[in-house]
Scaffold this active site. Structure first.
Site, mmCIF file in Angstrom:
data_model
loop_
_atom_site.group_PDB
_atom_site.id
_atom_site.type_symbol
_atom_site.label_atom_id
_atom_site.label_comp_id
_atom_site.label_asym_id
_atom_site.label_seq_id
_atom_site.Cartn_x
_atom_site.Cartn_y
_atom_site.Cartn_z
ATOM 1 N N LEU A 109 8.674 -0.261 -5.838
ATOM 2 C CA LEU A 109 9.915 0.500 -5.799
ATOM 3 C C LEU A 109 9.700 1.985 -6.082
ATOM 4 O O LEU A 109 10.546 2.644 -6.670
ATOM 5 C CB LEU A 109 10.894 -0.103 -6.820
ATOM 6 C CG LEU A 109 11.174 -1.595 -6.635
ATOM 7 C CD1 LEU A 109 11.846 -2.177 -7.865
ATOM 8 C CD2 LEU A 109 11.999 -1.830 -5.376
ATOM 9 N N GLY A 110 8.563 2.514 -5.658
ATOM 10 C CA GLY A 110 8.279 3.931 -5.836
ATOM 11 C C GLY A 110 8.289 4.318 -7.308
ATOM 12 O O GLY A 110 7.697 3.639 -8.152
ATOM 13 N N ALA A 111 9.002 5.393 -7.626
ATOM 14 C CA ALA A 111 9.043 5.890 -9.007
ATOM 15 C C ALA A 111 9.721 4.915 -9.963
ATOM 16 O O ALA A 111 9.590 5.047 -11.182
ATOM 17 C CB ALA A 111 9.752 7.242 -9.040
ATOM 18 N N GLY A 113 8.859 1.863 -10.224
ATOM 19 C CA GLY A 113 7.875 0.847 -10.602
ATOM 20 C C GLY A 113 7.825 -0.306 -9.636
ATOM 21 O O GLY A 113 7.849 -0.118 -8.417
ATOM 22 N N GLY A 139 0.430 0.935 -1.690
ATOM 23 C CA GLY A 139 0.766 -0.486 -1.647
ATOM 24 C C GLY A 139 -0.465 -1.361 -1.581
ATOM 25 O O GLY A 139 -0.561 -2.387 -2.267
ATOM 26 N N ASP A 140 -1.429 -0.961 -0.761
ATOM 27 C CA ASP A 140 -2.689 -1.712 -0.670
ATOM 28 C C ASP A 140 -3.397 -1.735 -2.027
ATOM 29 O O ASP A 140 -3.953 -2.753 -2.434
ATOM 30 C CB ASP A 140 -3.614 -1.086 0.376
ATOM 31 C CG ASP A 140 -3.051 -1.172 1.783
ATOM 32 O OD1 ASP A 140 -2.420 -2.194 2.105
ATOM 33 O OD2 ASP A 140 -3.248 -0.217 2.549
#
Length: 195
Positions: A109-111, A113, A139-140
């Site tokens: 969820l980006g910033a 977490g 993501g990887d």
């Protein structure tokens, strides 16, 4: 573990990951499978569930909403809600996938977490404060961190904590550089049980 990630090469059928999950299950029943992809290959994987349900799937917030069948505006709002501390919609969407046979859903969820959901519960890991240079490969790297912690025998909280640490480290590096342990942010990401 077998990790299937990224875009498909030109000419590959959009359901290639779905087919591969099914074939891997037949050829190596004890093998655990992670999938991190997007767009048409991710939609094709969803259509082929539960037969093609991986052990781990790593969508972002919008992809999670699409997989769970949410309307576009609600799917796009999952990350925004998480930024405000509203994790229940993310957990509910992830549970749809768990009910369809996915063992673990790790929504990045980006910033805000990441949220990890299994049949046993749900957890949130806060993202450490970093200077973002490139999100390509984050993501990887999250998936790699998850698998690394799992191979080391880590429980759900340790797998999520390690995933967020590696994903954050990747986002703090230029281009597509892969993080090493020396790139990990200071301090471990804080993990909270949600359900």
């Amino acid at each position: 573990w077998a990790v299937l990630s990224g875009s498909l090469p030109p000419g590959a059928p959009v359901d290639w990951y779905a087919r591969l999950v099914v074939r891997l299950r037949g050829a190596a029943p004890g093998l655990r499978i992670a999938v991190d992809t997007s767009d048409a290959p991710l939609a094709a994987l969803a259509v082929a569930m539960p037969a093609a349900a991986p052990d781990l799937i790593k969508p972002n917030g919008e992809e999670l909403g699409q997989l769970a069948g949410l309307p576009a505006e609600r799917a796009m709002a999952l990350e925004d809600g998480a930024m405000r501390g509203e994790y229940e919609p993310v957990v509910e969407a992830a549970r749809v996938l768990v009910e369809r046979g996915v063992a673990t859903v790790m929504a990045t969820l980006g910033a805000a977490g990441a949220v990890l959901v299994t049949a046993e519960g749900a957890w949130h890991a806060a993202a450490p404060k970093i200077h973002v240079l490139s999100t390509v490969g984050a993501g990887d790297s999250s998936v790699a961190g998850y698998v690394l912690a799992d191979v080391r025998g880590g429980d759900a909280t340790e797998r999520l904590r390690t995933a967020v640490a590696y994903g954050s480290a990747a986002a703090g590096l230029p281009g597509t550089a892969l993080p090493t342990t020396s790139d990990l942010p200071a301090g471990s990401p804080v993990v909270t049980r949600l359900a």
